[in-house]
Design a protein around this motif. Structure first.
Motif, mmCIF file in Angstrom:
data_model
loop_
_atom_site.group_PDB
_atom_site.id
_atom_site.type_symbol
_atom_site.label_atom_id
_atom_site.label_comp_id
_atom_site.label_asym_id
_atom_site.label_seq_id
_atom_site.Cartn_x
_atom_site.Cartn_y
_atom_site.Cartn_z
ATOM 1 N N ALA A 177 0.832 -1.208 0.000
ATOM 2 C CA ALA A 177 0.000 0.000 0.000
ATOM 3 C C ALA A 177 0.863 1.253 0.000
ATOM 4 O O ALA A 177 0.560 2.230 -0.690
ATOM 5 N N ILE A 183 -3.639 4.111 -2.872
ATOM 6 C CA ILE A 183 -4.187 3.135 -1.923
ATOM 7 C C ILE A 183 -4.225 3.767 -0.539
ATOM 8 O O ILE A 183 -3.184 4.163 0.018
ATOM 9 N N THR A 184 -5.411 3.881 0.028
ATOM 10 C CA THR A 184 -5.556 4.477 1.354
ATOM 11 C C THR A 184 -5.458 3.408 2.436
ATOM 12 O O THR A 184 -5.567 2.208 2.163
ATOM 13 N N ARG A 186 -7.637 2.884 4.702
ATOM 14 C CA ARG A 186 -8.949 2.244 4.806
ATOM 15 C C ARG A 186 -9.116 1.162 3.739
ATOM 16 O O ARG A 186 -9.662 0.085 4.015
ATOM 17 N N GLN A 187 -8.634 1.426 2.532
ATOM 18 C CA GLN A 187 -8.728 0.427 1.476
ATOM 19 C C GLN A 187 -7.876 -0.797 1.795
ATOM 20 O O GLN A 187 -8.297 -1.931 1.557
ATOM 21 N N ALA A 190 -9.654 -2.785 4.469
ATOM 22 C CA ALA A 190 -10.818 -3.475 3.923
ATOM 23 C C ALA A 190 -10.398 -4.688 3.093
ATOM 24 O O ALA A 190 -11.051 -5.741 3.132
ATOM 25 N N THR A 191 -9.303 -4.560 2.349
ATOM 26 C CA THR A 191 -8.811 -5.687 1.557
ATOM 27 C C THR A 191 -8.479 -6.880 2.449
ATOM 28 O O THR A 191 -8.893 -8.018 2.180
ATOM 29 N N ASN A 194 -11.697 -8.345 4.190
ATOM 30 C CA ASN A 194 -12.476 -9.188 3.298
ATOM 31 C C ASN A 194 -11.800 -10.535 3.069
ATOM 32 O O ASN A 194 -12.458 -11.564 2.920
#
Length: 220
Positions: A177, A183-184, A186-187, A190-191, A194
């Motif tokens: 990241a 790419i934050t 938070r992203q 979340a990756t 998930n």
């Protein structure tokens, strides 16, 4: 006036300035390429003063590792509220981890890249930090699993491997990241959430994935 004020600066503040400069230099240039002259200039002090406070380049690097490791573990712990549901606790912990590594890319480079590749004393410092993070994540999963099963005796070893895998994935993803524009934190969180939560949720509900029966002649 500025020079007089600098002379009266408390030692602890001056040391932090030196560590700030050292983390930036080590993180961006690497341990071997970084010079004490460059660090002293960036910190606004003389090189003899750096040696006076921190003895050697090796001691300075060790101090950087310890400071950055402490800051990261404290950030992760502070980011988790114990009153939240299990998935939210993990989400908040991952969010705190990726936020900290994104906001402190030089510090993360020192921990994830430089310290691991320049000798056992440095690598051992990072290993201690990693073990603390793994233990913390293990407890997050254990508590959630015990709550789901209503089983106070669920052994930690059943989830310790998952915590190791999760921390390893977080480390790799943070490096990716930080090196990938756009790419934050938070992203990134979340990756990984998930990727990990479906399996963790099933485990905590008592539905682990069963490995297939080995065919004859293959390792069990």
């Amino acid at each position: 006036m500025g020079a007089v004020k600098n002379k009266r600066m408390p030692r602890a503040v001056r040391e932090q300035q030196m560590l700030d400069a050292a983390v930036r230099t080590f993180g961006q240039r690497g341990y071997m390429a970084a010079s004490m002259d460059e660090i002293a200039e960036l910190a606004g002090v003389s090189k003899p003063l750096v040696y006076l406070y921190l003895n050697s380049k090796e001691d300075l690097f060790t101090a950087c590792i310890r400071r950055e490791a402490k800051a990261l573990t404290e950030a992760v712990r502070a980011g988790v509220r114990p009153d939240l549901p299990a998935d939210r606790r993990l989400w908040e912990g991952l969010g705190a981890f990726f936020t900290h590594t994104a906001q402190n890319p030089d510090g993360w480079s020192v921990l994830h890249l430089q310290a691991r590749t320049h000798g056992e004393p440095f690598a051992a410092e990072v290993t201690a930090m990693r073990e603390e993070l793994v233990a913390f994540v293990t407890q997050l999963i254990v508590v959630a699993a015990r709550e789901a099963h209503r089983d106070p005796d669920l052994p930690e070893r059943e989830v310790a491997g998952l915590a190791e895998a999760l921390v390893g994935a977080a480390e790799s993803l943070a490096a990716w990241a930080n090196a990938t524009p756009g790419i934050t934190a938070r992203q990134a969180a979340a990756t990984l959430m998930n990727f990990a939560w479906a399996g963790l949720d099933s485990l905590m509900k008592g539905h682990p994935w069963p490995p297939p029966t080995p065919t004859p002649g293959t390792p069990a």
